[in-house]
Enzyme design. Structure first.
Site, PDB file in Angstrom:
ATOM      1  N   HIS A   1       0.841  -1.208   0.000  1.00 33.35           N
ATOM      2  CA  HIS A   1       0.000   0.000   0.000  1.00 33.35           C
ATOM      3  C   HIS A   1       0.874   1.256   0.000  1.00 33.35           C
ATOM      4  O   HIS A   1       0.579   2.236  -0.686  1.00 33.35           O
ATOM      5  CB  HIS A   1      -0.890   0.029   1.245  1.00 33.35           C
ATOM      6  CG  HIS A   1      -1.843  -1.112   1.368  1.00 33.35           C
ATOM      7  ND1 HIS A   1      -1.790  -2.021   2.406  1.00 33.35           N
ATOM      8  CD2 HIS A   1      -2.883  -1.503   0.585  1.00 33.35           C
ATOM      9  CE1 HIS A   1      -2.769  -2.913   2.263  1.00 33.35           C
ATOM     10  NE2 HIS A   1      -3.440  -2.625   1.166  1.00 33.35           N
TER      11      HIS A   1
ATOM     12  N   ASP B   1      -3.154  -7.217  -7.636  1.00 30.82           N
ATOM     13  CA  ASP B   1      -4.516  -7.571  -8.013  1.00 30.82           C
ATOM     14  C   ASP B   1      -4.707  -7.206  -9.493  1.00 30.82           C
ATOM     15  O   ASP B   1      -5.443  -6.279  -9.842  1.00 30.82           O
ATOM     16  CB  ASP B   1      -5.510  -6.829  -7.118  1.00 30.82           C
ATOM     17  CG  ASP B   1      -5.326  -7.215  -5.659  1.00 30.82           C
ATOM     18  OD1 ASP B   1      -5.876  -8.247  -5.255  1.00 30.82           O
ATOM     19  OD2 ASP B   1      -4.591  -6.511  -4.943  1.00 30.82           O
TER      20      ASP B   1
ATOM     21  N   GLN C   1      -8.177  -7.001 -11.018  1.00 32.76           N
ATOM     22  CA  GLN C   1      -8.899  -5.836 -10.504  1.00 32.76           C
ATOM     23  C   GLN C   1      -8.487  -4.579 -11.283  1.00 32.76           C
ATOM     24  O   GLN C   1      -9.328  -3.761 -11.674  1.00 32.76           O
ATOM     25  CB  GLN C   1      -8.580  -5.674  -9.018  1.00 32.76           C
ATOM     26  CG  GLN C   1      -9.035  -4.371  -8.410  1.00 32.76           C
ATOM     27  CD  GLN C   1      -8.860  -4.377  -6.900  1.00 32.76           C
ATOM     28  OE1 GLN C   1      -9.664  -4.939  -6.190  1.00 32.76           O
ATOM     29  NE2 GLN C   1      -7.796  -3.767  -6.421  1.00 32.76           N
TER      30      GLN C   1
ATOM     31  N   VAL D   1       4.772  -5.418  -4.571  1.00 28.38           N
ATOM     32  CA  VAL D   1       5.846  -5.364  -3.570  1.00 28.38           C
ATOM     33  C   VAL D   1       5.879  -6.714  -2.857  1.00 28.38           C
ATOM     34  O   VAL D   1       4.831  -7.247  -2.462  1.00 28.38           O
ATOM     35  CB  VAL D   1       5.596  -4.224  -2.562  1.00 28.38           C
ATOM     36  CG1 VAL D   1       6.674  -4.212  -1.482  1.00 28.38           C
ATOM     37  CG2 VAL D   1       5.548  -2.888  -3.286  1.00 28.38           C
TER      38      VAL D   1
ATOM     39  N   SER E   1      -2.514  -8.111   3.115  1.00 22.75           N
ATOM     40  CA  SER E   1      -3.073  -8.054   4.476  1.00 22.75           C
ATOM     41  C   SER E   1      -3.416  -9.459   4.951  1.00 22.75           C
ATOM     42  O   SER E   1      -3.371  -9.750   6.145  1.00 22.75           O
ATOM     43  CB  SER E   1      -4.321  -7.179   4.491  1.00 22.75           C
ATOM     44  OG  SER E   1      -4.019  -5.904   3.934  1.00 22.75           O
TER      45      SER E   1
HETATM   46  P1  AMP Z   1      -6.187  -4.129  -0.610  1.00 22.24           P
HETATM   47  O1  AMP Z   1      -6.132  -3.321   0.652  1.00 22.24           O
HETATM   48  O2  AMP Z   1      -5.600  -5.495  -0.468  1.00 22.24           O
HETATM   49  O3  AMP Z   1      -7.547  -4.113  -1.253  1.00 22.24           O
HETATM   50  O4  AMP Z   1      -5.229  -3.391  -1.626  1.00 22.24           O
HETATM   51  C1  AMP Z   1      -5.367  -2.023  -1.914  1.00 22.24           C
HETATM   52  C2  AMP Z   1      -4.506  -1.685  -3.110  1.00 22.24           C
HETATM   53  O5  AMP Z   1      -3.156  -2.003  -2.819  1.00 22.24           O
HETATM   54  C3  AMP Z   1      -4.894  -2.479  -4.357  1.00 22.24           C
HETATM   55  O6  AMP Z   1      -4.757  -1.657  -5.497  1.00 22.24           O
HETATM   56  C4  AMP Z   1      -3.876  -3.581  -4.355  1.00 22.24           C
HETATM   57  O7  AMP Z   1      -3.609  -4.109  -5.639  1.00 22.24           O
HETATM   58  C5  AMP Z   1      -2.658  -2.866  -3.805  1.00 22.24           C
HETATM   59  N1  AMP Z   1      -1.731  -3.843  -3.231  1.00 22.24           N
HETATM   60  C6  AMP Z   1      -2.010  -4.801  -2.322  1.00 22.24           C
HETATM   61  N2  AMP Z   1      -0.916  -5.546  -2.069  1.00 22.24           N
HETATM   62  C7  AMP Z   1       0.072  -5.050  -2.856  1.00 22.24           C
HETATM   63  C8  AMP Z   1       1.443  -5.401  -3.081  1.00 22.24           C
HETATM   64  N3  AMP Z   1       2.021  -6.418  -2.434  1.00 22.24           N
HETATM   65  N4  AMP Z   1       2.148  -4.671  -3.962  1.00 22.24           N
HETATM   66  C9  AMP Z   1       1.567  -3.644  -4.644  1.00 22.24           C
HETATM   67  N5  AMP Z   1       0.290  -3.270  -4.481  1.00 22.24           N
HETATM   68  C10 AMP Z   1      -0.450  -3.961  -3.596  1.00 22.24           C
END
Ligand code: AMP
Length: 285
Positions: free
Chosen positions: A37, A154, A157, A180, A190
């Site tokens: 994030h 994602d 998405q 990442v 998460s």
């Molecule tokens: P989430 O809170 O899991 O819904 O993720 C929120 C945003 O952060 C989404 O656009 C995810 O694709 C991005 N995101 C989650 N994990 C990662 C990661 N490891 N690397 C890059 N972006 C991430």
């Protein structure tokens, strides 16, 4: 950093920036912030004058039997992390503020993009991306950002959001940033918090599997089955049975026929105890 919980407060918080013509960046999240994030936040800070992060565990994108109730929530920690990172506005609405009484509208991107991989009927199903698209549309309307930032983690998405933004003429640029990873390759998520020590160790096989497919292609392999077999063997060595392991065109999500230089999305999902994890790699292009 301002913390706001309602659309009206959000608008109020952003009014001066909008009036002065400063650019606004939005990073939508479900909270439980990690370095994935924060990479989006850093990109937003680099490209926009004002950065908004949203924290909202969106019930509409969770199916029955999924982890909506268990999903990790720690708003106080998230607020500290966001503030330290330099976020200007944290938007953390209540479910009732997002889905008011009588809510009956949804945004649906057609099945070619949303009925496969995560949206396949035997995976999270078509309701998943309907929930995602509807919420992202609402966030884009509420924040009206110049740029919105998403993670390649994602991948599907991001593809669905780009399609929706294009089709519905949202005046926003969508930026997608690289996944990442932990030092052993595990994509940050998460949901990694659910993993016990043994599951955590086995979960690293997801990224190893994707790398194995990449290495096969780097070594001249063009057949999809052979590259996926190399990935599958890596999972099997770790005792992991994937929910899916597929190669699809990285734009249309049509099944890939071969690794022919075009960008191909290799995507995998697997369960590790309570955690259902996903990962992907784009090969070629
Ligand atoms: P989430 O809170 O899991 O819904 O993720 C929120 C945003 O952060 C989404 O656009 C995810 O694709 C991005 N995101 C989650 N994990 C990662 C990661 N490891 N690397 C890059 N972006 C991430």
């Amino acid at each position: 950093m301002r913390i706001v919980r309602t659309k009206s407060r959000l608008r109020e918080a952003l009014r001066p920036a909008r009036r002065d013509g400063r650019s606004i960046g939005l990073v939508p999240t479900m909270g439980s912030l990690h370095d994935g994030h924060l990479a989006l936040v850093r990109a937003a800070l680099g490209r926009c004058d004002v950065v908004v992060i949203s924290l909202f565990v969106n019930p509409a994108q969770f199916g029955p039997g999924e982890d909506l109730d268990a999903y990790p929530r720690d708003e106080r920690r998230d607020a500290e992390v966001a503030e330290r990172a330099g976020v200007d506005v944290l938007y953390a609405p209540a479910v009732e503020d997002v889905y008011s009484d009588g809510f009956s509208t949804s945004v649906e991107v057609a099945g070619d993009l949303t009925g496969v991989l995560e949206g396949a009927p035997d995976q999270r199903g078509p309701a998943h991306f309907r929930g995602v698209a509807t919420l992202v549309a609402k966030l884009l309307n509420s924040v009206a950002p110049d740029v919105a930032f998403f993670g390649q983690k994602d991948a599907q998405q991001a593809i669905v959001v780009r399609r929706m933004v294009h089709d519905l003429d949202f005046p926003v640029r969508i930026e997608v940033l690289p996944t990442v990873r932990e030092p052993d390759g595990l994509a940050m998520s998460s949901r990694n918090a659910y993993l016990g020590a043994e599951e955590r160790r086995r979960a690293a096989s997801l990224s190893r599997a994707l790398r194995a497919a990449q290495e096969a292609v780097d070594g001249g392999e063009t057949r999809v089955e052979a590259a996926l077999a190399a990935a599958g063997a890596e999972l099997e060595r770790a005792g992991v049975k994937p929910e899916y392991l597929e190669a699809r065109d990285a734009e249309s999500l049509a099944p890939a026929n071969s690794f022919n230089g075009r960008p191909i999305l290799v995507a995998v999902a697997a369960r590790f105890g309570e955690a259902r994890l996903i990962d992907n790699l784009v090969i070629g292009g």
